[in-house]
Design a protein around this motif. Structure first.
Motif, PDB file in Angstrom:
ATOM      1  N   ASN A 232     -25.539  72.313  29.710  1.00 14.57           N
ATOM      2  CA  ASN A 232     -25.427  71.046  28.984  1.00 14.57           C
ATOM      3  C   ASN A 232     -24.140  70.901  28.193  1.00 14.57           C
ATOM      4  OD1 ASN A 232     -28.025  70.213  29.856  1.00 14.57           O
ATOM      5  ND2 ASN A 232     -28.957  71.515  28.291  1.00 14.57           N
ATOM      6  N   VAL A 233     -23.104  71.669  28.548  1.00 13.84           N
ATOM      7  CA  VAL A 233     -21.815  71.568  27.877  1.00 13.84           C
ATOM      8  C   VAL A 233     -20.785  71.046  28.869  1.00 13.84           C
ATOM      9  CG1 VAL A 233     -20.003  72.806  26.637  1.00 13.84           C
ATOM     10  CG2 VAL A 233     -22.395  73.485  26.349  1.00 13.84           C
ATOM     11  N   PRO A 234     -20.191  69.876  28.622  1.00 14.72           N
ATOM     12  CA  PRO A 234     -19.192  69.330  29.544  1.00 14.72           C
ATOM     13  C   PRO A 234     -18.011  70.284  29.726  1.00 14.72           C
ATOM     14  CG  PRO A 234     -19.856  67.688  27.927  1.00 14.72           C
ATOM     15  CD  PRO A 234     -20.442  68.990  27.479  1.00 14.72           C
ATOM     16  N   ALA A 235     -17.377  70.209  30.884  1.00  7.34           N
ATOM     17  CA  ALA A 235     -16.273  71.124  31.204  1.00  7.34           C
ATOM     18  C   ALA A 235     -15.121  71.006  30.228  1.00  7.34           C
ATOM     19  CB  ALA A 235     -15.782  70.865  32.627  1.00  7.34           C
ATOM     20  N   HIS A 236     -14.923  69.809  29.625  1.00  7.86           N
ATOM     21  CA  HIS A 236     -13.777  69.633  28.731  1.00  7.86           C
ATOM     22  C   HIS A 236     -14.028  70.228  27.350  1.00  7.86           C
ATOM     23  CE1 HIS A 236     -16.291  66.191  27.485  1.00  7.86           C
ATOM     24  NE2 HIS A 236     -15.654  66.266  26.330  1.00  7.86           N
ATOM     25  N   LYS A 237     -15.273  70.630  27.068  1.00  9.23           N
ATOM     26  CA  LYS A 237     -15.585  71.236  25.773  1.00  9.23           C
ATOM     27  C   LYS A 237     -15.539  72.755  25.873  1.00  9.23           C
ATOM     28  CE  LYS A 237     -17.953  67.703  23.191  1.00  9.23           C
ATOM     29  NZ  LYS A 237     -18.947  67.523  22.100  1.00  9.23           N
ATOM     30  N   GLY A 238     -15.455  73.403  24.707  1.00  2.67           N
ATOM     31  CA  GLY A 238     -15.381  74.851  24.672  1.00  2.67           C
ATOM     32  C   GLY A 238     -16.724  75.509  24.892  1.00  2.67           C
ATOM     33  N   PRO A 239     -16.751  76.835  24.951  1.00  3.43           N
ATOM     34  CA  PRO A 239     -18.005  77.565  25.132  1.00  3.43           C
ATOM     35  C   PRO A 239     -18.870  77.484  23.881  1.00  3.43           C
ATOM     36  CG  PRO A 239     -16.249  79.083  24.587  1.00  3.43           C
ATOM     37  CD  PRO A 239     -15.608  77.732  24.754  1.00  3.43           C
ATOM     38  N   LEU A 240     -20.134  77.875  24.016  1.00  2.00           N
ATOM     39  CA  LEU A 240     -21.028  77.882  22.869  1.00  2.00           C
ATOM     40  C   LEU A 240     -20.736  79.086  21.985  1.00  2.00           C
ATOM     41  CD1 LEU A 240     -24.457  76.939  24.504  1.00  2.00           C
ATOM     42  CD2 LEU A 240     -22.721  75.427  23.507  1.00  2.00           C
ATOM     43  N   GLY A 241     -20.674  78.845  20.676  1.00  2.00           N
ATOM     44  CA  GLY A 241     -20.506  79.928  19.718  1.00  2.00           C
ATOM     45  C   GLY A 241     -21.843  80.404  19.189  1.00  2.00           C
ATOM     46  N   ALA A 242     -21.816  81.129  18.102  1.00  2.00           N
ATOM     47  CA  ALA A 242     -23.030  81.694  17.527  1.00  2.00           C
ATOM     48  C   ALA A 242     -23.991  80.628  17.027  1.00  2.00           C
ATOM     49  CB  ALA A 242     -22.669  82.644  16.384  1.00  2.00           C
ATOM     50  N   MET A 243     -23.501  79.416  16.755  1.00  2.00           N
ATOM     51  CA  MET A 243     -24.357  78.333  16.304  1.00  2.00           C
ATOM     52  C   MET A 243     -24.898  77.502  17.471  1.00  2.00           C
ATOM     53  SD  MET A 243     -22.268  77.090  12.902  1.00  2.00           S
ATOM     54  CE  MET A 243     -23.682  76.238  12.181  1.00  2.00           C
ATOM     55  N   ASN A 244     -24.634  77.991  18.700  1.00  2.00           N
ATOM     56  CA  ASN A 244     -25.110  77.339  19.918  1.00  2.00           C
ATOM     57  C   ASN A 244     -24.536  75.936  20.080  1.00  2.00           C
ATOM     58  OD1 ASN A 244     -26.573  77.894  22.279  1.00  2.00           O
ATOM     59  ND2 ASN A 244     -28.252  76.569  21.625  1.00  2.00           N
ATOM     60  N   ARG A 245     -23.320  75.745  19.581  1.00  2.00           N
ATOM     61  CA  ARG A 245     -22.581  74.495  19.720  1.00  2.00           C
ATOM     62  C   ARG A 245     -21.203  74.810  20.304  1.00  2.00           C
ATOM     63  NH1 ARG A 245     -25.894  69.940  18.561  1.00  2.00           N
ATOM     64  NH2 ARG A 245     -27.375  70.577  16.943  1.00  2.00           N
ATOM     65  N   PRO A 246     -20.576  73.852  21.005  1.00  2.00           N
ATOM     66  CA  PRO A 246     -19.261  74.124  21.597  1.00  2.00           C
ATOM     67  C   PRO A 246     -18.199  74.438  20.548  1.00  2.00           C
ATOM     68  CG  PRO A 246     -20.249  72.186  22.598  1.00  2.00           C
ATOM     69  CD  PRO A 246     -21.106  72.539  21.410  1.00  2.00           C
ATOM     70  N   LEU A 247     -17.359  75.411  20.878  1.00  2.00           N
ATOM     71  CA  LEU A 247     -16.226  75.757  20.039  1.00  2.00           C
ATOM     72  C   LEU A 247     -15.061  74.817  20.314  1.00  2.00           C
ATOM     73  CD1 LEU A 247     -16.309  79.648  20.453  1.00  2.00           C
ATOM     74  CD2 LEU A 247     -17.338  78.286  18.615  1.00  2.00           C
ATOM     75  N   THR A 248     -14.191  74.668  19.325  1.00  2.00           N
ATOM     76  CA  THR A 248     -13.032  73.796  19.438  1.00  2.00           C
ATOM     77  C   THR A 248     -11.756  74.627  19.390  1.00  2.00           C
ATOM     78  OG1 THR A 248     -14.218  71.994  18.333  1.00  2.00           O
ATOM     79  CG2 THR A 248     -11.816  71.826  18.432  1.00  2.00           C
ATOM     80  N   LYS A 249     -10.903  74.419  20.366  1.00  2.00           N
ATOM     81  CA  LYS A 249      -9.636  75.155  20.445  1.00  2.00           C
ATOM     82  C   LYS A 249      -8.837  75.020  19.155  1.00  2.00           C
ATOM     83  CE  LYS A 249      -5.296  75.136  23.078  1.00  2.00           C
ATOM     84  NZ  LYS A 249      -4.583  74.536  24.247  1.00  2.00           N
ATOM     85  N   LEU A 250      -8.441  76.161  18.587  1.00  2.61           N
ATOM     86  CA  LEU A 250      -7.616  76.248  17.381  1.00  2.61           C
ATOM     87  C   LEU A 250      -8.216  75.504  16.184  1.00  2.61           C
ATOM     88  CD1 LEU A 250      -4.027  76.038  18.892  1.00  2.61           C
ATOM     89  CD2 LEU A 250      -5.216  78.051  18.005  1.00  2.61           C
ATOM     90  N   ARG A 251      -9.560  75.327  16.204  1.00  4.04           N
ATOM     91  CA  ARG A 251     -10.263  74.804  15.026  1.00  4.04           C
ATOM     92  C   ARG A 251     -11.533  75.595  14.738  1.00  4.04           C
ATOM     93  NH1 ARG A 251      -7.182  72.031  11.443  1.00  4.04           N
ATOM     94  NH2 ARG A 251      -5.612  70.897  12.656  1.00  4.04           N
ATOM     95  N   SER A 252     -11.959  76.439  15.683  1.00  4.56           N
ATOM     96  CA  SER A 252     -13.133  77.280  15.481  1.00  4.56           C
ATOM     97  C   SER A 252     -12.692  78.721  15.249  1.00  4.56           C
ATOM     98  CB  SER A 252     -14.062  77.228  16.694  1.00  4.56           C
ATOM     99  OG  SER A 252     -14.584  75.936  16.887  1.00  4.56           O
ATOM    100  N   ALA A 253     -13.427  79.414  14.405  1.00  4.40           N
ATOM    101  CA  ALA A 253     -13.120  80.817  14.127  1.00  4.40           C
ATOM    102  C   ALA A 253     -14.406  81.617  14.025  1.00  4.40           C
ATOM    103  CB  ALA A 253     -12.309  80.949  12.837  1.00  4.40           C
ATOM    104  N   ALA A 254     -14.324  82.878  14.407  1.00  2.00           N
ATOM    105  CA  ALA A 254     -15.433  83.813  14.231  1.00  2.00           C
ATOM    106  C   ALA A 254     -15.227  84.566  12.924  1.00  2.00           C
ATOM    107  CB  ALA A 254     -15.496  84.794  15.403  1.00  2.00           C
ATOM    108  N   VAL A 255     -16.306  84.720  12.146  1.00  3.40           N
ATOM    109  CA  VAL A 255     -16.239  85.339  10.828  1.00  3.40           C
ATOM    110  C   VAL A 255     -17.385  86.334  10.675  1.00  3.40           C
ATOM    111  CG1 VAL A 255     -15.165  83.286   9.807  1.00  3.40           C
ATOM    112  CG2 VAL A 255     -17.678  83.534   9.802  1.00  3.40           C
ATOM    113  N   ASP A 256     -17.388  87.008   9.550  1.00  3.53           N
ATOM    114  CA  ASP A 256     -18.490  87.907   9.181  1.00  3.53           C
ATOM    115  C   ASP A 256     -19.494  87.095   8.358  1.00  3.53           C
ATOM    116  OD1 ASP A 256     -20.218  89.809   8.144  1.00  3.53           O
ATOM    117  OD2 ASP A 256     -18.643  91.269   7.729  1.00  3.53           O
ATOM    118  N   PRO A 257     -20.677  86.805   8.896  1.00  2.40           N
ATOM    119  CA  PRO A 257     -21.618  85.930   8.182  1.00  2.40           C
ATOM    120  C   PRO A 257     -22.238  86.555   6.944  1.00  2.40           C
ATOM    121  CG  PRO A 257     -22.631  86.785  10.169  1.00  2.40           C
ATOM    122  CD  PRO A 257     -21.175  87.203  10.211  1.00  2.40           C
ATOM    123  N   ARG A 258     -21.971  87.824   6.667  1.00  2.00           N
ATOM    124  CA  ARG A 258     -22.402  88.394   5.387  1.00  2.00           C
ATOM    125  C   ARG A 258     -21.612  87.801   4.231  1.00  2.00           C
ATOM    126  NH1 ARG A 258     -21.366  94.531   5.786  1.00  2.00           N
ATOM    127  NH2 ARG A 258     -19.404  93.680   6.617  1.00  2.00           N
TER     128      ARG A 258
END
Length: 336
Positions: A232-258
């Motif tokens: 259910n993710v269009p090809a023009h969108k990014g992959p799903l991150g930890a929040m199960n939503r598409p990531l955005t190029k150079l606007r999404s980051a992975a962090v330590d959730p603690r």
């Protein structure tokens, strides 16, 4: 990257919090806050705390993205006494087929039903060289490059580009439970390369040039990842991150959730080559992302994104933007 959720309460006794002004953020005024707000809205529906829900309800009515962040948030620098480190990651893209051919002969597998997350199953060598996976209908597709598949497993997600121009998007499903062992370090140990020479591109070239010995090198890492198909993710969108939503190029980051709540805006000032001063959204996590000042920047999909991500390993600082009351609640009480 993958996994996790959390709340930025003190993870350790030595965690420090300092509230800053937006004028303290290097390059704040020059950033495109509309792009950051768009990425923020991607995961807003998943923020359940009342203060965050209020901000998400207000956000669409704000015509000025800069004003939205400056009026409703406060920048907070969170420190756990460890030096800041910024790296990059990406979504690999492979060429593939829904059926096995002479070219497309490396299978991408679904999770076998007997695999249990967190427990050891079969090693990479056993999965690839025995009949344990044969005739079970677990193949999602077949690809033409074992190294690309190997690095897609390390990233935890990817895309397969089929010959008709369509795509299959892959998401992490499970692993065989073995810890990762670096094939780059193994090439250095063998004296083939110096440590500063090793990269994903160099490893891929060596594997392709050395045939069976190259594929055997990849089995130095016993870890193996099984995938699921993301439909259910269009090809023009990014992959799903930890929040199960598409990531955005150079606007999404992975962090330590603690330390950083998933969904929170984070201001990153990356030093080194090609400095970055930009607002990201904390929408992902990763097993190697540990610490209050640790982040992995998502560079997008494909080979160019992978090359850019692979070059990034720099210091700097990260500032979390928190709702005003939540920011001030982190400060220690003043003894009168």
């Amino acid at each position: 990257m993958l996994w996790g959720a959390g709340d930025p309460r003190p993870a350790k006794a030595e965690t420090d919090y300092q509230i800053l002004d937006f004028d303290d953020l290097n390059g704040w005024a020059a950033d495109d806050h509309r792009a950051a707000l768009s990425a923020f809205m991607e995961t807003c529906p998943d923020l359940k705390d009342q203060d965050w829900r209020t901000l998400c309800a207000i956000a669409p009515s704000f015509g000025d993205a800069t004003l939205f962040f400056e009026l409703l948030f406060r920048p907070v620098e969170i420190s756990d006494k460890r030096a800041a480190l910024f790296t990059g990651y990406f979504e690999p893209e492979m060429n593939g087929s829904r059926v096995k051919t002479a070219r497309f002969r490396y299978p991408v597998y679904r999770k076998p039903p007997e695999v249990r997350e967190g427990t050891l199953w079969k090693s990479r060598r056993e999965i690839e060289t025995t009949d344990i996976m044969k005739n079970r209908g677990l193949e999602i597709a077949w690809v033409d490059d074992p190294t690309a598949l190997f690095f897609t497993q390390i990233q935890g997600s990817g895309r397969i580009r089929l010959q008709d121009g369509s795509y299959i998007r892959l998401g992490y499903r499970a692993s065989n439970g073995f810890r990762y062992r670096s094939v780059g370090a193994e090439l250095v140990r063998r004296g083939i390369y110096k440590s500063h020479q090793v990269s994903a591109k160099v490893i891929g070239t060596w594997v392709r040039r050395n045939g069976a010995a190259g594929e055997e090198l990849l089995r130095h890492n016993p870890g193996y990842v099984f995938f699921r198909v993301i439909r259910n993710v269009p090809a023009h969108k990014g992959p799903l991150g930890a929040m199960n939503r598409p990531l955005t190029k150079l606007r999404s980051a992975a962090v330590d959730p603690r330390y950083v709540k998933l969904g929170a805006p984070v201001w990153i000032e990356k030093r080194g080559a090609d400095p970055i001063n930009q607002l990201f959204i904390a929408q992902d996590t990763g097993s190697a992302i540990k610490g209050a000042q640790r982040a992995d920047i998502f560079f997008g999909t494909g080979e160019a994104a992978g090359q850019a991500a692979g070059r990034l390993r720099d210091p700097g600082r990260m500032i979390v933007l928190l709702p005003i009351q939540r920011a001030y609640a982190l400060l220690p009480e003043t003894v009168m």
